[in-house]
Design an enzyme around this catalytic site. Structure first.
Site, PDB file in Angstrom:
ATOM      1  N   HIS A 193       0.812  -1.208   0.000  1.00 23.03           N
ATOM      2  CA  HIS A 193       0.000   0.000   0.000  1.00 23.03           C
ATOM      3  C   HIS A 193       0.844   1.255   0.000  1.00 23.03           C
ATOM      4  CE1 HIS A 193      -3.781  -2.194   1.507  1.00 23.03           C
ATOM      5  NE2 HIS A 193      -3.708  -2.144   0.205  1.00 23.03           N
ATOM      6  N   GLU A 436      -3.623 -12.514 -23.999  1.00 23.86           N
ATOM      7  CA  GLU A 436      -2.597 -12.541 -22.946  1.00 23.86           C
ATOM      8  C   GLU A 436      -2.290 -13.960 -22.463  1.00 23.86           C
ATOM      9  OE1 GLU A 436      -3.904 -10.202 -19.585  1.00 23.86           O
ATOM     10  OE2 GLU A 436      -5.983 -10.840 -19.804  1.00 23.86           O
ATOM     11  N   ASP A 460       0.817 -10.406 -18.787  1.00 24.44           N
ATOM     12  CA  ASP A 460       0.473 -11.803 -18.557  1.00 24.44           C
ATOM     13  C   ASP A 460       1.030 -12.705 -19.648  1.00 24.44           C
ATOM     14  OD1 ASP A 460      -0.933 -12.070 -16.100  1.00 24.44           O
ATOM     15  OD2 ASP A 460      -2.524 -10.859 -16.964  1.00 24.44           O
ATOM     16  N   CYS A 507      -1.844  -3.239 -24.515  1.00 28.59           N
ATOM     17  CA  CYS A 507      -2.024  -2.498 -23.269  1.00 28.59           C
ATOM     18  C   CYS A 507      -1.128  -3.003 -22.152  1.00 28.59           C
ATOM     19  CB  CYS A 507      -3.486  -2.514 -22.839  1.00 28.59           C
ATOM     20  SG  CYS A 507      -4.144  -4.172 -22.616  1.00 28.59           S
TER      21      CYS A 507
HETATM   22  C1  PEP Z   1      -1.495  -7.457 -19.180  1.00 26.13           C
HETATM   23  O1  PEP Z   1      -1.582  -8.600 -18.694  1.00 26.13           O
HETATM   24  O2  PEP Z   1      -0.599  -7.106 -19.956  1.00 26.13           O
HETATM   25  C2  PEP Z   1      -2.476  -6.425 -18.808  1.00 26.13           C
HETATM   26  C3  PEP Z   1      -2.468  -5.257 -19.383  1.00 26.13           C
HETATM   27  O3  PEP Z   1      -3.364  -6.706 -17.818  1.00 26.13           O
HETATM   28  P1  PEP Z   1      -2.989  -6.705 -16.278  1.00 26.13           P
HETATM   29  O4  PEP Z   1      -1.617  -6.084 -16.124  1.00 26.13           O
HETATM   30  O5  PEP Z   1      -4.035  -5.916 -15.601  1.00 26.13           O
HETATM   31  O6  PEP Z   1      -3.017  -8.154 -15.940  1.00 26.13           O
HETATM   32 MG    MG Z   2      -3.390  -9.231 -17.773  1.00 23.72          MG
END
Ligand code: PEP
Ligand code: MG
Length: 575
Positions: A193, A436, A460, A507
């Protein structure tokens, strides 16, 4: 002397801090076994209850010091601690131990804390480990009240770098109000946190710097380099002035880049690149807009479930989503449906799975399809928000095509319900999916047919391709986005989406990493979604890129991928 440590990169351009070390010596709370005579039981319980009241009073005082513009999640931390003081979880166990075992209040609290920690320790879960930190912060506060120990004075710290074993979220807020330059803690990881708060408040911080407070001296000059997770001490003047220049340069650069933040990201050969923001909270929309995001490419909606013991209902989802859609002023918002489970279990529920491998367990779309009552309120809320702007829905962690089909049929069902109730929504709201899981990446042509858009989640994808837990410090060194397998799988997905004419974005963290941007453009990926703070630098970098040249160089790179040193090859594009 260089203290090497685990670091966290803090956004908001505050990458370097220089200041005097302030060693926050709290001294451990020392509790020894103690017994009370039977006739003293009620008095001891009253003393304990009084300590709970005083601990709550102290927290409320800290809560009032939080500046009004501070994001809600910060006061939520304090609220979590207040709730722990108010509900029975701590008090009932302690009172039983006083009553039944005639334990002194301090000793009863210590024993009860140890029993609760044992339960936490059996759950192998990074998020719940931070809940254990909360428990310790609260217990320490009560102990200090019982033992009448004074809190160290957290004043006159302006401009200093605070060194502590650990800092509670309440401490971080107090230190932020003191305008400290940064902080270093011995314990805690980027998920703690305190680290989350530091990021949110823009305080340079290095956490998990084991041994730092024993080898650093109070009053000496420190340099925090948060990009590299380093604490530097005992530096010659030339090194200090180098970092001062770097800090100055970074500040000026941010000011300059901000001036161009609202210009489109155009490559040197005139190709428009879509730059989107990743957000966790509705408040993050401000940073996304300020840094010129073309939209939100990943809204991690599951963060609405964090730091609370109840589950948000449809109305709360909707009101939060409406704030995001309105804040983005007509720009697209991609709502990633709940990615709960693994390191993000929903608090206050029993949806935890995976045993020793929670990342491979009941997570994200798997959990949502299994628990329709968890999923349905969110789907309805996203649909309702789709009547207000350019809303798109994205499914996380897809592995099988039938998961898309099941999700689509749940969405259709929600549409029918809303229609019957006369509630507005966009019947053609795009439904996309995250790529992913390696299986989905390899089957990308099929997913491209089944979905309206795709987005590559490299965080991921890399974890699953390389078989390393992304939150396990022990195997962090194997987390390698440059691995030839990773790059080839990404290229395969890009080729599949482009061949199918389906919009594709990325992303994961790679999308905002300047080492990879030219390579991604060279592979034919023209939409990137990243944390808002990275948008300015990436947009600037894109202006120097020529996609024709990059395509050619990328092809050469892949022709020799097992021999080529990616960094050497890519150095041409580094800035
Ligand atoms: C990812 O896995 O790249 C992703 C953008 O999702 P998160 O980081 O939330 O798992
Ligand atoms: Mg992810």
């Amino acid at each position: 002397m260089i203290v090497s440590c685990v670091g966290i990169g803090i956004g908001a351009g505050a990458h370097i801090a220089i200041g005097e070390a302030h060693l926050l010596s709290r001294g451990p709370v020392c509790v020894t076994p103690s017994r009370i005579p039977p006739k003293q039981v009620e008095q001891e319980i009253a003393r304990f209850r009084q300590a709970l009241v005083e601990a709550s009073r102290q927290l409320l005082e800290i809560r009032q010091q939080i500046p009004p513009e501070t994001p809600n999640d910060i006061s939520d931390f304090i609220d979590t601690h207040l709730l722990m003081l108010e509900d029975n979880t701590i008090s009932s166990g302690v009172i039983s131990l006083i009553r039944e075992r005639l334990a002194g209040a301090e000793w009863a609290l210590q024993q009860h804390r140890d029993a609760m920690v044992e339960v936490f320790d059996q759950i192998q879960d990074a998020y719940l480990r931070t809940r254990r930190d909360d428990l310790d912060h609260v217990v320490t506060r009560i102990h200090k009240v019982l033992l009448e120990q004074q809190e160290p004075q957290l004043d006159n710290l302006r401009g200093q770098i605070v060194l502590a074993e650990d800092l509670s979220p309440a401490d971080v807020i107090t230190l932020h109000n003191q305008q400290i330059m940064g902080f270093v803690t011995e314990f805690g990881g980027p998920m703690s946190h305190s680290a989350i708060l530091a990021r949110s408040l823009g305080i340079p911080a290095v956490v998990g710097a084991r041994g730092a407070s024993s080898c650093l001296r109070h009053g000496e000059l420190l340099i925090l380099d948060t990009d590299n997770g380093c604490v530097l001490a005992n530096c010659p003047p030339a090194v200090v002035s180098h970092f001062e220049d770097q800090r100055e340069f970074a500040q000026q650069r941010t000011v300059l880049l901000k001036r161009q933040s609202q210009q489109p990201a155009l490559t040197a050969d005139g190709r428009r690149i879509e730059l989107l923001a990743n957000i966790e909270l509705a408040e993050d929309v401000v940073a996304a807009m300020e840094n010129g995001a073309d939209g939100i490419g990943l809204y991690r909606t599951e963060f609405l479930y964090m730091n609370r013991s109840d589950i948000p209902d449809e109305e709360e989802h909707f009101l939060t989503y409406r704030a995001v859609v309105e804040g983005m002023q007509g720009r697209p918002v991609v709502f990633r449906t709940l990615d709960l489970g693994a390191d993000k279990p929903p608090a206050g529920t029993s949806f935890v799975s995976g045993g020793g491998n929670p990342a491979l367990g009941l997570r994200a779309i798997r959990l949502c399809l299994k628990e329709p009552e968890l999923f349905r309120p969110q789907l309805r809320a996203i649909l309702r928000a789709s009547a207000l702007g350019d809303v798109r829905l994205m499914l996380p962690m897809l592995t099988n095509l039938w998961e898309v089909e099941q999700a689509r049929s749940m969405i259709r069902l929600c549409m029918q319900e809303l229609e019957c109730a006369g509630i507005a929504f966009n019947p053609t709201m795009p439904v996309g999916g995250m790529i992913e899981v390696p299986a989905a990446a390899l089957a990308a042509p099929a997913f491209a047919k089944a979905l309206d858009f795709l987005s590559i989640g490299t965080n991921d994808l890399i974890q699953y391709l390389l078989a390393i837990d992304r939150v396990d410090d022990e195997v962090n060194y194997l987390y390698d986005p440059f691995h030839p397998a990773v790059l080839q799988v990404i290229r395969h997905v890009i080729d599949a989406a482009n061949a199918a004419g389906v919009p594709l974005s990325m992303c994961g963290e790679m999308a905002g990493d300047m080492r990879f941007v030219p390579l991604l453009l060279g592979m034919g990926l023209y939409s990137l979604s990243m944390q808002p703070a990275a948008l300015l630098d990436v947009k600037h970098q894109i202006r120097d890129c020529d996609t024709g040249e990059l395509r050619e160089r990328t092809r050469e790179f892949f022709d020799d991928i097992y021999n080529a040193d990616p960094l050497a090859l890519l150095s041409h594009w580094h800035h």
